[in-house]
Design a protein around this motif. Structure first.
Motif, PDB file in Angstrom:
ATOM      1  N   LYS A  64       0.839  -1.192   0.000  1.00  0.00           N
ATOM      2  CA  LYS A  64       0.000   0.000   0.000  1.00  0.00           C
ATOM      3  C   LYS A  64       0.873   1.240   0.000  1.00  0.00           C
ATOM      4  O   LYS A  64       1.960   1.258   0.589  1.00  0.00           O
ATOM      5  CB  LYS A  64      -0.900   0.015   1.242  1.00  0.00           C
ATOM      6  CG  LYS A  64      -1.840  -1.174   1.373  1.00  0.00           C
ATOM      7  CD  LYS A  64      -2.667  -1.070   2.642  1.00  0.00           C
ATOM      8  CE  LYS A  64      -3.616  -2.258   2.789  1.00  0.00           C
ATOM      9  NZ  LYS A  64      -4.414  -2.171   4.030  1.00  0.00           N
ATOM     10  N   ASP A  65       0.387   2.276  -0.641  1.00  0.00           N
ATOM     11  CA  ASP A  65       1.032   3.591  -0.606  1.00  0.00           C
ATOM     12  C   ASP A  65       2.494   3.537  -1.015  1.00  0.00           C
ATOM     13  O   ASP A  65       3.330   4.259  -0.462  1.00  0.00           O
ATOM     14  CB  ASP A  65       0.908   4.214   0.793  1.00  0.00           C
ATOM     15  CG  ASP A  65      -0.539   4.339   1.250  1.00  0.00           C
ATOM     16  OD1 ASP A  65      -1.412   4.521   0.375  1.00  0.00           O
ATOM     17  OD2 ASP A  65      -0.803   4.252   2.470  1.00  0.00           O
ATOM     18  N   ILE A  67       3.760  -4.799   1.759  1.00  0.00           N
ATOM     19  CA  ILE A  67       2.748  -4.984   2.806  1.00  0.00           C
ATOM     20  C   ILE A  67       3.405  -5.079   4.184  1.00  0.00           C
ATOM     21  O   ILE A  67       2.859  -4.595   5.178  1.00  0.00           O
ATOM     22  CB  ILE A  67       1.870  -6.229   2.513  1.00  0.00           C
ATOM     23  CG1 ILE A  67       0.677  -6.295   3.470  1.00  0.00           C
ATOM     24  CG2 ILE A  67       2.685  -7.509   2.561  1.00  0.00           C
ATOM     25  CD1 ILE A  67      -0.269  -5.110   3.358  1.00  0.00           C
ATOM     26  N   PHE A  68       4.600  -5.661   4.248  1.00  0.00           N
ATOM     27  CA  PHE A  68       5.302  -5.754   5.529  1.00  0.00           C
ATOM     28  C   PHE A  68       5.757  -4.368   5.982  1.00  0.00           C
ATOM     29  O   PHE A  68       5.535  -3.972   7.135  1.00  0.00           O
ATOM     30  CB  PHE A  68       6.504  -6.695   5.401  1.00  0.00           C
ATOM     31  CG  PHE A  68       7.370  -6.756   6.631  1.00  0.00           C
ATOM     32  CD1 PHE A  68       7.003  -7.538   7.715  1.00  0.00           C
ATOM     33  CD2 PHE A  68       8.551  -6.031   6.707  1.00  0.00           C
ATOM     34  CE1 PHE A  68       7.804  -7.592   8.855  1.00  0.00           C
ATOM     35  CE2 PHE A  68       9.357  -6.083   7.833  1.00  0.00           C
ATOM     36  CZ  PHE A  68       8.981  -6.860   8.910  1.00  0.00           C
ATOM     37  N   ALA A  69       6.404  -3.612   5.103  1.00  0.00           N
ATOM     38  CA  ALA A  69       6.903  -2.284   5.478  1.00  0.00           C
ATOM     39  C   ALA A  69       5.750  -1.348   5.813  1.00  0.00           C
ATOM     40  O   ALA A  69       5.858  -0.519   6.732  1.00  0.00           O
ATOM     41  CB  ALA A  69       7.752  -1.708   4.349  1.00  0.00           C
ATOM     42  N   TRP A  70       4.638  -1.452   5.086  1.00  0.00           N
ATOM     43  CA  TRP A  70       3.488  -0.596   5.369  1.00  0.00           C
ATOM     44  C   TRP A  70       2.976  -0.840   6.782  1.00  0.00           C
ATOM     45  O   TRP A  70       2.695   0.105   7.528  1.00  0.00           O
ATOM     46  CB  TRP A  70       2.384  -0.870   4.348  1.00  0.00           C
ATOM     47  CG  TRP A  70       1.217   0.079   4.451  1.00  0.00           C
ATOM     48  CD1 TRP A  70       1.074   1.286   3.840  1.00  0.00           C
ATOM     49  CD2 TRP A  70       0.016  -0.128   5.225  1.00  0.00           C
ATOM     50  NE1 TRP A  70      -0.135   1.856   4.180  1.00  0.00           N
ATOM     51  CE2 TRP A  70      -0.800   1.020   5.034  1.00  0.00           C
ATOM     52  CE3 TRP A  70      -0.433  -1.139   6.062  1.00  0.00           C
ATOM     53  CZ2 TRP A  70      -2.052   1.156   5.643  1.00  0.00           C
ATOM     54  CZ3 TRP A  70      -1.675  -0.998   6.676  1.00  0.00           C
ATOM     55  CH2 TRP A  70      -2.471   0.131   6.454  1.00  0.00           C
ATOM     56  N   ASN A  71       2.868  -2.103   7.171  1.00  0.00           N
ATOM     57  CA  ASN A  71       2.409  -2.418   8.530  1.00  0.00           C
ATOM     58  C   ASN A  71       3.445  -2.038   9.576  1.00  0.00           C
ATOM     59  O   ASN A  71       3.090  -1.585  10.671  1.00  0.00           O
ATOM     60  CB  ASN A  71       2.057  -3.902   8.628  1.00  0.00           C
ATOM     61  CG  ASN A  71       0.667  -4.210   8.100  1.00  0.00           C
ATOM     62  OD1 ASN A  71      -0.333  -3.993   8.781  1.00  0.00           O
ATOM     63  ND2 ASN A  71       0.602  -4.699   6.870  1.00  0.00           N
ATOM     64  N   LYS A  87       2.615  -8.580  12.370  1.00  0.00           N
ATOM     65  CA  LYS A  87       2.226  -9.905  11.884  1.00  0.00           C
ATOM     66  C   LYS A  87       0.708  -9.979  11.637  1.00  0.00           C
ATOM     67  O   LYS A  87       0.261 -10.503  10.605  1.00  0.00           O
ATOM     68  CB  LYS A  87       2.652 -10.962  12.901  1.00  0.00           C
ATOM     69  CG  LYS A  87       2.319 -12.403  12.543  1.00  0.00           C
ATOM     70  CD  LYS A  87       2.946 -13.335  13.588  1.00  0.00           C
ATOM     71  CE  LYS A  87       2.668 -14.807  13.276  1.00  0.00           C
ATOM     72  NZ  LYS A  87       1.279 -15.170  13.637  1.00  0.00           N
ATOM     73  N   LEU A  88      -0.072  -9.460  12.575  1.00  0.00           N
ATOM     74  CA  LEU A  88      -1.527  -9.481  12.409  1.00  0.00           C
ATOM     75  C   LEU A  88      -1.940  -8.715  11.154  1.00  0.00           C
ATOM     76  O   LEU A  88      -2.803  -9.159  10.393  1.00  0.00           O
ATOM     77  CB  LEU A  88      -2.197  -8.867  13.647  1.00  0.00           C
ATOM     78  CG  LEU A  88      -2.233  -9.728  14.911  1.00  0.00           C
ATOM     79  CD1 LEU A  88      -2.781  -8.915  16.084  1.00  0.00           C
ATOM     80  CD2 LEU A  88      -3.081 -10.975  14.698  1.00  0.00           C
ATOM     81  N   GLY A  89      -1.314  -7.563  10.928  1.00  0.00           N
ATOM     82  CA  GLY A  89      -1.667  -6.762   9.778  1.00  0.00           C
ATOM     83  C   GLY A  89      -1.305  -7.431   8.465  1.00  0.00           C
ATOM     84  O   GLY A  89      -2.093  -7.403   7.502  1.00  0.00           O
ATOM     85  N   VAL A  90      -0.137  -8.052   8.405  1.00  0.00           N
ATOM     86  CA  VAL A  90       0.297  -8.721   7.177  1.00  0.00           C
ATOM     87  C   VAL A  90      -0.580  -9.927   6.885  1.00  0.00           C
ATOM     88  O   VAL A  90      -1.090 -10.097   5.764  1.00  0.00           O
ATOM     89  CB  VAL A  90       1.778  -9.149   7.287  1.00  0.00           C
ATOM     90  CG1 VAL A  90       2.168 -10.029   6.098  1.00  0.00           C
ATOM     91  CG2 VAL A  90       2.689  -7.931   7.356  1.00  0.00           C
TER      92      VAL A  90
END
Length: 414
Positions: A325-326, A330-334, A356-359
């Motif tokens: 995103k953005d 996805i890992f760096a965004w979270n 971890k939950l976000g990814v």
């Protein structure tokens, strides 16, 4: 007398010539359009041409300067990529399996070398008889079990490596430079880190940096090392590798093995060390011992009295997504989202659980958090994430943290 109608002679049906199956080939790599971002305040970007002058640390060592001021953080990535695989674990699994199969074709020459010599990528340990121009790993420090004095950390330094560009036969990546630039900015402005960013780093530059870390730090310091770029693992449950920006698909000696990365961690004298690797197959870096239960964390003073060498990875022994995103993976965004949300003190285990939950809520990849025991990690240790403290016990970075959160809110509203 009736003349019998002649019977036509049957014409044999032609047998088609068998067509051999097509030889496996790689898709043509289409490089994404380049979007130049204007300079903005953020990380201290170490100019590679100037930084890589020889130093006492050995060949290819990076000349590190202790600067925490902001400087140019221009990027050259496409920040408009739309997630295609989020929320679809089946599509994600098929995509990463296809990518991994293509990489096995792409890296076939290097795989044949590794089949003959599994240690072809490994560096030797430095010793007096070794020629100075040869890259090597310094001798590991001897860490006892008695630990350290429970002093607060005096200095926090972050080194971030982001590789977008690769040789023409290796697919480029979209997000790593954006990722490291923005993470460095948050670490500097909210948490008081001195930050150093290497963009599209070659193998000699990464090894030079890793070697110099053994001489650039004292025990009462905190070191964060972040890598975003390609990774590869030839066989299941085998060795993983970082793929530098000048890597060859034919020669594994141009890669950096996870085994050597762990050995470099053992040469850093700082009592607080965190490695974050956002790359495929980085999970082998975190497999020695799991550190994923923050409810069992020791009190702060007891953590400070131990050596911590923690490792956080964007996935397990598996491919991971460059989508997100953005303009971030996805890992760096979270990770950015959780760093911006921290108020007061936090530990690595708490940060990891939220990332971890976000990814996992959107992608079928499994971030990992573990301890590098062979690098001197002492049981009970964890990485501390908080603003630097003044002598009266107040958070020196409180105002900077508010400003970083405010800016993050503006970005989210765009």
């Amino acid at each position: 007398m009736a003349v019998p109608t002649p019977v036509p002679t049957p014409v044999p049906t032609p047998v088609p010539t068998p067509v051999p199956p097509p030889t496996p080939s790689l898709p043509v790599i289409q490089r994404p359009p380049v979007v130049l971002q204007p300079p903005q305040p953020g990380a201290t970007d170490v100019p590679l041409v100037q930084a890589l002058e020889p130093t006492a640390a050995g060949p290819g060592a990076v000349a590190i300067t202790n600067t925490a001021s902001t400087s140019e953080a221009a990027t050259t990535t496409n920040t408009t990529a739309t997630p295609r695989l989020a929320g679809d674990p089946v599509a994600f699994t098929r995509a990463v399996e296809k990518s991994h199969a293509e990489n096995h074709i792409r890296y076939q020459g290097a795989l044949e070398v590794l089949a003959k010599n599994p240690r072809a990528a490994d560096l030797p340990q430095c010793h007096d008889s070794l020629r100075k121009e040869i890259d090597c790993i310094p001798a590991p420090l001897l860490f006892g079990t008695q630990g350290y004095a429970a002093h607060e950390v005096k200095r926090r330094v972050a080194y971030l490596i982001g590789n977008n560009e690769y040789p023409s036969d290796i697919e480029p990546l979209l997000t790593p430079i954006n990722d490291v630039t923005e993470i460095a900015k948050v670490l500097e402005q909210k948490f008081g880190y001195q930050t150093h960013v290497l963009k599209n780093a070659k193998r000699s530059e990464i090894i030079g940096l890793l070697r110099q870390l053994s001489q650039a730090h004292e025990p009462d310091e905190s070191v964060l090392l972040f890598y975003a770029g390609h990774g590869f693992q030839p066989e299941p449950n085998g060795m993983g590798y970082w793929i530098p920006s000048d890597a060859s698909t034919q020669d594994p000696a141009s890669w950096i093995s996870n085994s050597d990365i762990n050995k470099f961690l053992a040469t850093i004298p700082a009592k607080q060390v965190l490695l974050i690797s956002d790359s495929c197959f980085s999970g082998t870096l975190a497999k020695e011992q799991t550190l994923s239960n923050p409810s069992l964390a020791l009190p702060r003073d007891q953590i400070l009295a131990r050596r911590t060498v923690a490792v956080m990875t964007s996935g397990g022994e598996e491919p991971v997504s460059d989508e997100g995103k953005d303009g971030h993976s996805i890992f760096a965004w979270n990770l950015l989202r959780q760093l911006r949300s921290i108020s007061g003190n936090a530990i690595g285990g708490q940060l990891f659980e939220q990332v971890k939950l976000g990814v996992e809520a959107e992608y079928a990849q499994r971030p990992q958090y573990g301890a590098a025991k062979l690098a001197g990690h002492i049981d009970g240790g964890d990485y501390l994430i908080d603003a630097p403290r003044t002598t009266n016990g107040k958070d020196a970075g409180k105002q900077a943290g508010k400003e970083a959160d405010k800016e993050a809110g503006k970005e989210a509203g765009k």
